[in-house]
Design a protein around this motif. Structure first.
Motif, mmCIF file in Angstrom:
data_model
loop_
_atom_site.group_PDB
_atom_site.id
_atom_site.type_symbol
_atom_site.label_atom_id
_atom_site.label_comp_id
_atom_site.label_asym_id
_atom_site.label_seq_id
_atom_site.Cartn_x
_atom_site.Cartn_y
_atom_site.Cartn_z
ATOM 1 N N GLU A 279 36.622 44.845 27.554
ATOM 2 C CA GLU A 279 36.325 43.558 28.183
ATOM 3 C C GLU A 279 37.010 42.414 27.448
ATOM 4 N N GLU A 280 36.998 42.458 26.127
ATOM 5 C CA GLU A 280 37.680 41.427 25.337
ATOM 6 C C GLU A 280 39.178 41.436 25.622
ATOM 7 N N ALA A 281 39.757 42.642 25.724
ATOM 8 C CA ALA A 281 41.190 42.748 26.010
ATOM 9 C C ALA A 281 41.515 42.176 27.386
ATOM 10 N N VAL A 282 40.665 42.464 28.378
ATOM 11 C CA VAL A 282 40.900 41.971 29.736
ATOM 12 C C VAL A 282 40.814 40.448 29.780
ATOM 13 N N PHE A 283 39.831 39.876 29.111
ATOM 14 C CA PHE A 283 39.721 38.413 29.079
ATOM 15 C C PHE A 283 40.914 37.787 28.365
ATOM 16 N N THR A 284 41.397 38.432 27.306
ATOM 17 C CA THR A 284 42.575 37.918 26.599
ATOM 18 C C THR A 284 43.788 37.925 27.522
ATOM 19 N N LEU A 285 43.973 39.008 28.264
ATOM 20 C CA LEU A 285 45.101 39.085 29.192
ATOM 21 C C LEU A 285 44.966 38.064 30.315
#
Length: 460
Positions: A279-285
Motif C-alpha cells: 500500500e505504501e508503494a502504491v501511494f508513492t507511485l
C-alpha cells in the motif's frame, strides 16, 4: 386474385413500417446502441477494440537477448526456465502476521480442548510445550512460505529467457488501452518501478517514441539494471543506446513533488512481502503520477487480488499529505469504481486477459495471461468529450452463433451479465461490433435490465 395480392402487399408494407418504428423507439431509449460508434472505422476496428495481434519483441531486443543468453552459457537453461516460470506463476502473497497469529491461536485452542477431554493427570507445563511444538509444526506444514527473489546475473539471464517476451506482450497490450482511448496523450516522462529488463521502456517507446524525453527505470537489483542496459545497447557496451534518455536507478526519486506523465509497475507488487508495504508503494507511485498509473500482475487469483488491494487503497483511502489534489479514477479495465464483481463469485475467480506473443526461441506462439489496472488523474477522455457512460467490458471470448452472439460482460453498474446480442434487439451496429470483438475489448452496449442474465460463475 388481384385483390388478395394488393392486400398482402399493403400488409407487408405496414409490417415493415412497424418494425422500423419499433427499432427507432428501442434505439432512442438506449442512445449508446444507436450511435454510429464506428466513427468511420470498419467493425473490426470499432472504438472499443483494444486487443492486439500476436506480438513480437523488437528486432533489436530479440538479437541482443539471444546474444546475452548465448554468451552466458547457463547450465540446464531449458529446465531452469520452466522451473522459474512455474514458480512465478504459482507464487502467492505472504501470509500476514495477523492472519498467522489468528491461525496459531485457533490451533492452540483446539489442541488444549482436545487435551482437556482426555482423562489423567498431566503436567500443564509439559503439555503446553508439546502443544506449542505441534502448533509450530502444523504452521510450517500448511502455511505458504514466501521468500524474496534476489536476482544475480545468472538468474537474470534465466528470467530473460523465460519471462521477457511474455512480460513485454502484457505491458504493450495494457498501454494500448491508453493509446487507443486517449490518442491525445503524449507523455514526455515515464517512471518504471521494478523495471527489471526494461520491457516497459521498449513497450512505451513503440507508442510514444517521438515525445518521451525521460525514462527512469528503478530496480533494486544491480545485475538486472546492467542486463537492461546491455539490451538497450544491443549487447555492445561501446554502441549507442537504441532508446535515448533512459536512466537506471536502484531507488525511487526522493522528492514527493517530482511527477511523471506515466508511471508503471509490472510484476513488482507481488515481490513486496506484506499488504502494508504494498500500500505504501502504491501511494508513492500515485504521488509521482501526473496522468496515468499502470499496474500489471500475473493473471492469477493472487495477482488480481493484489491489484484490487491497490485499487481499493487509492479509491477509498486518503493520504495524510496531498501534493496533487486530483483524485484517482479507474481508466481500465473496469467500467465502474465499485467492488470487483468477480470477487463475489463462489469461488472467486480472477479478472484476467490474454495476449498472444512469440517467445525468444521457437516458432509457436504462446499466451500471456495477465491482470492489469490503469488509474487516471482525470475522467476518461470519452466522458469528458461527450458525457458518454462507460461501455461494458468483455470478460470472456464472445461466442458467435447464427444471428446472435453470446457476450459475458462487466457492466457500468458493477454487475457481471450474460447478454445475447442480436441485430434486431441491439441494432446492427452493436451486433457487428460484438461479432468482431475479442476478450478484453469494450462493447458499445449498456445492457437493459430485462435483456440479460446475471453470471453466477465463470463456467457458465
Amino acid at each position: 386474385m388481384g385483390t388478395r395480392r394488393y392486400v398482402f402487399r399493403v400488409f407487408c408494407q405496414q409490417a415493415s413500417v412497424v418494425k422500423i418504428v419499433s427499432r427507432n423507439i428501442t434505439a432512442a431509449a438506449n442512445p449508446q446502441t444507436n450511435l454510429d460508434v464506428l466513427e468511420g472505422q470498419p467493425h473490426k476496428r470499432h472504438p472499443g477494440v483494444s486487443h492486439l495481434k500476436t506480438l513480437r519483441l523488437p528486432e533489436e531486443v530479440l538479437t541482443a537477448a539471444r546474444s546475452i543468453i548465448d554468451r552466458a552459457q547457463v547450465t540446464q537453461l531449458p529446465d531452469r526456465t520452466l522451473k522459474l516460470t512455474n514458480f512465478l506463476w504459482s507464487r502467492k502473497r505472504a501470509v500476514e502476521d495477523s492472519t498467522l497469529r489468528q491461525k496459531a491461536l485457533g490451533l492452540e485452542n483446539k489442541l488444549w480442548k482436545k487435551a482437556a477431554e482426555k482423562a489423567g493427570n498431566v503436567d500443564k507445563h509439559v503439555l503446553g510445550e508439546r502443544i506449542q511444538r505441534e502448533v509450530f509444526s502444523e504452521l510450517r506444514r500448511t502455511v505458504y512460505h514466501w521468500t524474496p527473489l534476489k536476482y544475480n546475473e545468472e538468474l537474470g539471464v534465466v528470467y530473460m529467457a523465460s519471462r521477457m517476451a511474455g512480460g513485454y506482450a502484457a505491458v504493450r497490450r495494457a498501454l494500448n488501452e491508453i493509446k487507443k482511448r486517449d490518442p491525445t496523450f503524449a507523455p514526455q516522462s515515464l517512471l518504471d518501478f521494478g523495471s527489471g529488463l526494461g520491457t516497459v521502456a521498449w513497450a512505451s517507446h513503440s507508442y510514444w517514441a517521438d515525445t518521451l524525453k525521460e525514462i527512469v527505470c528503478v530496480d533494486s537489483s544491480g545485475p538486472m539494471n546492467i542486463l537492461a542496459e546491455r539490451l538497450l545497447k544491443g549487447d555492445d557496451e561501446h554502441a549507442p543506446s537504441h532508446i535515448k534518455h533512459v536512466y537506471f536507478r536502484q531507488f525511487l526519486p526522493v522528492s514527493p513533488k517530482v511527477q511523471f506523465d506515466l508511471v508503471t509497475s509490472a510484476y513488482t507488487l507481488s515481490e513486496i512481502p506484506n499488504i502494508k508495504e504494498r500500500e505504501e508503494a502504491v501511494f508513492t507511485l500515485w504521488r509521482k503520477t501526473s496522468s496515468y498509473l499502470l499496474l500489471v500482475e500475473n493473471g492469477t487469483k493472487e495477482g488480481h487480488q493484489i491489484l484490487m488491494e491497490a485499487r481499493d487503497a487509492l479509491l477509498q483511502k486518503k493520504e495524510k499529505t496531498l501534493y496533487d489534489t486530483r483524485p484517482a479514477s479507474v481508466f481500465a479495465p473496469c467500467s465502474h469504481e465499485k467492488t470487483c464483481p468477480k470477487l463475489a463469485l463462489m469461488p472467486a475467480v480472477p479478472c484476467n486477459f490474454h495476449q498472444m506473443y512469440m517467445p525468444l526461441y521457437g516458432h509457436n506462439s504462446q499466451i500471456e495471461k495477465f491482470s492489469y489496472l490503469i488509474l487516471s488523474r482525470e475522467p476518461p477522455p470519452e466522458a469528458k468529450s461527450n458525457g458518454a457512460v462507460e461501455w461494458s467490458r468483455l470478460i470472456a471470448s464472445p461466442q458467435a452463433r447464427t444471428r446472435h452472439v453470446h457476450c459475458r460482460l462487466c457492466c457500468p453498474d458493477g454487475q457481471l451479465k450474460h447478454v445475447v446480442v442480436t441485430a434486431q434487439k441491439h441494432s446492427r451496429y452493436v451486433y457487428r461490433c460484438a461479432r468482431n470483438s475479442e476478450w478484453g475489448d469494450q462493447l458499445p452496449l449498456i445492457p437493459d435490465v430485462d435483456d440479460n442474465d446475471m453470471i453466477q460463475n465463470d463456467s457458465e
